[in-house]
Write a protein that holds these residues in place. Structure first.
Motif, PDB file in Angstrom:
ATOM      1  N   ALA A 112      91.371  21.142 -60.139  1.00  0.00           N
ATOM      2  CA  ALA A 112      90.430  21.365 -59.039  1.00  0.00           C
ATOM      3  C   ALA A 112      89.535  22.573 -59.300  1.00  0.00           C
ATOM      4  O   ALA A 112      88.372  22.582 -58.909  1.00  0.00           O
ATOM      5  CB  ALA A 112      91.186  21.557 -57.733  1.00  0.00           C
ATOM      6  N   ASP A 113      90.082  23.580 -59.955  1.00  0.00           N
ATOM      7  CA  ASP A 113      89.324  24.786 -60.264  1.00  0.00           C
ATOM      8  C   ASP A 113      90.001  25.492 -61.427  1.00  0.00           C
ATOM      9  O   ASP A 113      90.844  24.905 -62.104  1.00  0.00           O
ATOM     10  CB  ASP A 113      89.184  25.694 -59.030  1.00  0.00           C
ATOM     11  CG  ASP A 113      90.529  26.073 -58.423  1.00  0.00           C
ATOM     12  OD1 ASP A 113      91.535  26.153 -59.164  1.00  0.00           O
ATOM     13  OD2 ASP A 113      90.574  26.308 -57.202  1.00  0.00           O
ATOM     14  N   ASP A 114      89.664  26.743 -61.642  1.00  0.00           N
ATOM     15  CA  ASP A 114      90.184  27.481 -62.798  1.00  0.00           C
ATOM     16  C   ASP A 114      91.530  28.159 -62.535  1.00  0.00           C
ATOM     17  O   ASP A 114      92.143  28.693 -63.449  1.00  0.00           O
ATOM     18  CB  ASP A 114      89.136  28.509 -63.245  1.00  0.00           C
ATOM     19  CG  ASP A 114      89.224  28.799 -64.729  1.00  0.00           C
ATOM     20  OD1 ASP A 114      89.535  27.872 -65.497  1.00  0.00           O
ATOM     21  OD2 ASP A 114      88.999  29.959 -65.108  1.00  0.00           O
ATOM     22  N   LYS A 115      91.998  28.145 -61.276  1.00  0.00           N
ATOM     23  CA  LYS A 115      93.254  28.824 -60.932  1.00  0.00           C
ATOM     24  C   LYS A 115      94.447  28.297 -61.739  1.00  0.00           C
ATOM     25  O   LYS A 115      95.192  29.100 -62.311  1.00  0.00           O
ATOM     26  CB  LYS A 115      93.520  28.722 -59.434  1.00  0.00           C
ATOM     27  CG  LYS A 115      94.744  29.472 -58.991  1.00  0.00           C
ATOM     28  CD  LYS A 115      94.916  29.586 -57.485  1.00  0.00           C
ATOM     29  CE  LYS A 115      94.579  28.385 -56.709  1.00  0.00           C
ATOM     30  NZ  LYS A 115      94.898  28.464 -55.286  1.00  0.00           N
ATOM     31  N   PRO A 116      94.660  26.964 -61.845  1.00  0.00           N
ATOM     32  CA  PRO A 116      95.796  26.490 -62.652  1.00  0.00           C
ATOM     33  C   PRO A 116      95.685  26.890 -64.123  1.00  0.00           C
ATOM     34  O   PRO A 116      96.686  27.238 -64.749  1.00  0.00           O
ATOM     35  CB  PRO A 116      95.753  24.967 -62.495  1.00  0.00           C
ATOM     36  CG  PRO A 116      94.986  24.724 -61.250  1.00  0.00           C
ATOM     37  CD  PRO A 116      93.998  25.857 -61.159  1.00  0.00           C
ATOM     38  N   ARG A 117      94.490  26.857 -64.669  1.00  0.00           N
ATOM     39  CA  ARG A 117      94.297  27.242 -66.075  1.00  0.00           C
ATOM     40  C   ARG A 117      94.686  28.709 -66.284  1.00  0.00           C
ATOM     41  O   ARG A 117      95.390  29.051 -67.235  1.00  0.00           O
ATOM     42  CB  ARG A 117      92.857  27.019 -66.504  1.00  0.00           C
ATOM     43  CG  ARG A 117      92.565  27.421 -67.954  1.00  0.00           C
ATOM     44  CD  ARG A 117      91.100  27.303 -68.295  1.00  0.00           C
ATOM     45  NE  ARG A 117      90.507  26.056 -67.891  1.00  0.00           N
ATOM     46  CZ  ARG A 117      90.528  24.927 -68.611  1.00  0.00           C
ATOM     47  NH1 ARG A 117      91.094  24.925 -69.786  1.00  0.00           N
ATOM     48  NH2 ARG A 117      89.961  23.825 -68.155  1.00  0.00           N
ATOM     49  N   LYS A 118      94.241  29.582 -65.383  1.00  0.00           N
ATOM     50  CA  LYS A 118      94.578  31.005 -65.493  1.00  0.00           C
ATOM     51  C   LYS A 118      96.086  31.211 -65.387  1.00  0.00           C
ATOM     52  O   LYS A 118      96.664  32.012 -66.112  1.00  0.00           O
ATOM     53  CB  LYS A 118      93.849  31.799 -64.412  1.00  0.00           C
ATOM     54  CG  LYS A 118      92.354  31.915 -64.629  1.00  0.00           C
ATOM     55  CD  LYS A 118      91.715  32.665 -63.489  1.00  0.00           C
ATOM     56  CE  LYS A 118      90.211  32.734 -63.653  1.00  0.00           C
ATOM     57  NZ  LYS A 118      89.563  33.376 -62.506  1.00  0.00           N
ATOM     58  N   MET A 119      96.715  30.471 -64.470  1.00  0.00           N
ATOM     59  CA  MET A 119      98.156  30.584 -64.294  1.00  0.00           C
ATOM     60  C   MET A 119      98.877  30.134 -65.555  1.00  0.00           C
ATOM     61  O   MET A 119      99.812  30.781 -66.021  1.00  0.00           O
ATOM     62  CB  MET A 119      98.596  29.746 -63.093  1.00  0.00           C
ATOM     63  CG  MET A 119     100.089  29.720 -62.845  1.00  0.00           C
ATOM     64  SD  MET A 119     101.062  28.536 -63.816  1.00  0.00           S
ATOM     65  CE  MET A 119     100.165  27.033 -63.639  1.00  0.00           C
ATOM     66  N   LEU A 120      98.432  29.021 -66.145  1.00  0.00           N
ATOM     67  CA  LEU A 120      99.073  28.514 -67.359  1.00  0.00           C
ATOM     68  C   LEU A 120      98.901  29.497 -68.517  1.00  0.00           C
ATOM     69  O   LEU A 120      99.819  29.679 -69.317  1.00  0.00           O
ATOM     70  CB  LEU A 120      98.504  27.145 -67.722  1.00  0.00           C
ATOM     71  CG  LEU A 120      98.890  26.019 -66.761  1.00  0.00           C
ATOM     72  CD1 LEU A 120      98.067  24.779 -67.050  1.00  0.00           C
ATOM     73  CD2 LEU A 120     100.368  25.727 -66.824  1.00  0.00           C
TER      74      LEU A 120
END
Length: 113
Positions: free
Chosen positions: A92-100
């Motif tokens: 949905a946005d960049d939040k999951p990517r940053k978390m990963l």
């Protein structure tokens, strides 16, 4: 931006804002705490995937994948797109990517021993 400092002199509105953010963070962490959901997010980092592709990548049944996608969608982490009978998902946005990236650094980086 650093961590909030919980002081005795915080106003009610400041404390409410911290509690609200803590609740959002807790919901996010619960959503990614399942291995299947975490793996789905990992696969979606490289781009949009159909439910069928995710089933194959995860070696999982369609019902299990759909259940995990439903939770990720409910938390606003993935977005579906229908193309005929196929449903595709993307981050949905960049939040999951940053978390990963953070999880990778914590558990897989050079210093993780």
């Amino acid at each position: 931006m650093g961590l909030p400092v919980l002081r005795d002199d915080l106003s009610d509105s400041e404390l409410d804002a911290i509690v609200e953010k803590a609740n959002a963070a807790s919901a996010f962490l619960k959503a990614i705490s399942h291995e299947g959901r975490l793996m789905i997010l990992c696969h979606l980092v490289s781009g949009e995937k159909s439910v069928t592709e995710l089933e194959e990548l995860l070696s999982a049944r369609q019902a299990a994948v759909s259940q995990q996608l439903s939770r990720l969608r409910l938390e606003g982490l993935v977005v579906p797109r229908r193309d005929g009978k196929a449903i595709y998902y993307r981050l949905a946005d960049d939040k999951p990517r940053k978390m990963l990236e953070t999880v990778y650094e914590l558990f897989c980086g050079d210093d993780a021993e």
